[in-house]
Design an enzyme around this catalytic site. Structure first.
Site, PDB file in Angstrom:
ATOM      1  N   SER A   1       1.855 -11.006 -49.477  1.00  0.00           N
ATOM      2  CA  SER A   1       0.977 -12.400 -50.330  1.00  0.00           C
ATOM      3  C   SER A   1       0.634 -12.594 -48.791  1.00  0.00           C
ATOM      4  CB  SER A   1       1.169 -13.465 -50.641  1.00  0.00           C
ATOM      5  OG  SER A   1       1.225 -14.763 -50.855  1.00  0.00           O
TER       6      SER A   1
ATOM      7  N   ASP B   1       0.207  -9.712 -56.308  1.00  0.00           N
ATOM      8  CA  ASP B   1       1.324 -10.001 -55.221  1.00  0.00           C
ATOM      9  C   ASP B   1       1.988 -10.075 -55.542  1.00  0.00           C
ATOM     10  OD1 ASP B   1       2.787 -12.472 -53.771  1.00  0.00           O
ATOM     11  OD2 ASP B   1       1.065 -13.912 -53.377  1.00  0.00           O
TER      12      ASP B   1
END
Length: 509
Positions: A71, A224
């Protein structure tokens, strides 16, 4: 140890580079960088404090052999290694990237959601759910392209030899690891839980790992990493160290896992109930499952660490800290200054970070046996070797470290009869003539099944094992290549000496 390489074929132009190589008898140092929107600033603040406590004139990222990020932590990982930015510069750039990424909202019927106020917020939530996107991808794409360039090869990231990986997830929840290295595919089981991917450039890796719904649309089919089924980055790093260095599940010298903060105002039982009842078919519920449950996840990571063997537990550093107030929206860029001040006040003279810094210093030293220097007296083997340092002879960090060893009266201790001072008069030659640090040692063993555990003390707050210790002597011999019939992997033995024959018989009979 440097490995000179010229004309690397997959690079765009001929060049000469020295790739640093981990010494065969040195252990692995792993760094895990988590992320989640603007909370990605917290791992950088922790690294900044760790760098200050280690207090050597080299960047903190140079102390690690393998790094895994996800992320916004993937963005920070690439900034540290691909761009080789300092932590201070990463902090500044991260705030700029966040403002660009979360600054361009979608417009609905010609109006922004903020201008429509409450109705707009409801509409925004509905459309975000349907489209998996609250913000335009233009902002984050521009920010990351500006940061990393439009064709920045990830392979060019680390001539220092650091293995860099960032994690993303596909629509079917499969985990992918984007790396700056290859490695033979047969060393990873098809059931390892993730796939290795060599991306075209750093920007692609950053966009894939940070495509967090409902904030951004997936990038080329990637989301993500927090949405995947393989969400334990520590296990992933341990798996990769086995694949890259054939560690056979031996614990690393140090594992530093950087969290993004958690809020104890949440009730773990309520969050656990939410986890069981929320459908996970679409990315938004999957995201909620992942991020809203940060306290439960943190408790789980602490439980994993507590279940480690005592020797391994002191090498695993889970650095995550509680913040006060309400849960933080991942796109709340206005809160970044407050987060920074709150976390910095927590980090000052933090004992957990201090223990981690001691571990970083101790892992700079590693043991090597001298070839043809194993002698058998009928009952025991006399082993002669050296304690060496990973820092380059020409490094100003080595000079600073030697000065600190002298001033603190630091010493090594283990199962030799007397403690061994880290500094002696010959170390002035290291400083003046830029030669490698070496400290001669002798010790006796009755079997190659024995372990040697050399600890550093004086410069650390308590005795800390040096790299790869406790070290099984049989493994040490094999790692150094001294069991090979024609000498070590790095040097050829001219004669087959008697000590070598004793050594081989001790291992194989």
């Amino acid at each position: 140890m440097d490995l000179p390489v010229t004309n690397v074929p997959i690079m765009r132009q001929a060049n000469e580079r020295n790739f640093e190589h981990k010494p065969p008898t040195a252990g692995v140092r792993a760094l895990i960088v988590e992320g989640g929107g603007v909370t990605g600033i917290i791992p950088l603040l922790i690294l900044q404090e760790l760098e200050a406590m280690v207090n050597l004139p080299i960047k903190i990222q140079e102390h690690f052999d393998i790094v895994i990020g996800k992320s916004s932590g993937a963005i920070n990982t690439l900034a540290l290694y691909s761009n080789e930015w300092s932590v201070e510069n990463c902090l500044k750039q991260f705030q700029d990237i966040s403002r660009d990424a979360f600054g361009r909202r979608h417009r609905y019927f010609g109006f922004s959601s903020t201008s429509l106020r409450r109705p707009g917020q409801i509409l925004e939530a509905m459309l975000s759910h349907l489209g998996d996107s609250k913000y335009s991808s233009t902002g984050i794409t521009h920010a990351l392209t500006t940061a990393f360039g439009d064709r920045s090869l990830l392979f060019e990231a680390s001539a220092r030899g650091t293995k860099v990986g960032v994690v993303a997830t596909t629509k079917d929840s499969s985990t992918c690891l984007f790396t700056n290295y290859n490695g033979p595919p047969e060393v990873r089981s098809p059931r390892c839980g993730y796939n290795l991917v060599r991306p075209e450039d750093s920007t692609i890796s950053a966009l894939a790992s940070s495509a967090t719904p409902p904030y951004f649309k997936p990038f080329q089919g990637y989301y993500d990493a927090s949405l995947g089924d393989y969400n334990n980055l520590i296990d992933l790093a341990l798996s990769e160290q086995d694949a890259v260095w054939s560690r056979q599940k031996k614990q690393p010298d140090i594992v530093v896992s950087l969290g993004i903060g958690f809020n104890k105002n949440n009730d773990p039982q309520i969050l656990g109930a939410k986890q069981r009842t929320i459908p996970r078919a679409r990315p938004i519920p999957r995201l909620f499952h992942s991020f809203s449950n940060s306290l439960v996840e943190e408790a789980g990571k602490q439980e994993v660490q507590n279940n480690l063997e005592p020797q391994a537990r002191e090498r695993h550093h889970r650095l995550d800290f509680e913040f006060s107030g309400d849960d933080l929206d991942l796109d709340n860029i206005q809160a970044m200054s407050a987060i920074r001040e709150q976390i910095k006040s927590i980090l000052v003279s933090n004992e957990a970070i201090s223990r981690c810094a001691d571990n970083v210093i101790a892992s700079l030293f590693y043991l090597e046996l001298r070839e043809n220097q194993l002698f058998f007296d009928g009952t025991k083997f006399l082993c002669k070797g050296q304690i060496r340092c990973r820092l380059k002879p020409s490094s100003s960090a080595l000079q600073v470290l030697i000065t600190r060893l002298k001033e603190s009266k630091a010493y090594f201790c283990s199962n030799f009869e007397h403690r061994l001072d880290c500094w002696y008069s010959g170390e002035s030659e290291v400083v003046e003539h830029e030669v490698s640090y070496r400290r001669e040692i002798e010790f006796k063993i009755t079997s190659f099944e024995e372990f040697i555990d050399i600890k550093l003390d004086g410069i650390t707050h308590s005795p800390m094992s040096i790299s790869n210790c406790p070290y099984k002597i049989e493994t040490l011999v094999k790692d150094q290549g001294l069991d090979l019939p024609f000498g070590s992997r790095l040097r050829v033995r001219r004669t087959q000496s008697q000590p070598a024959e004793y050594m081989k018989s001790a291992i194989y009979t």
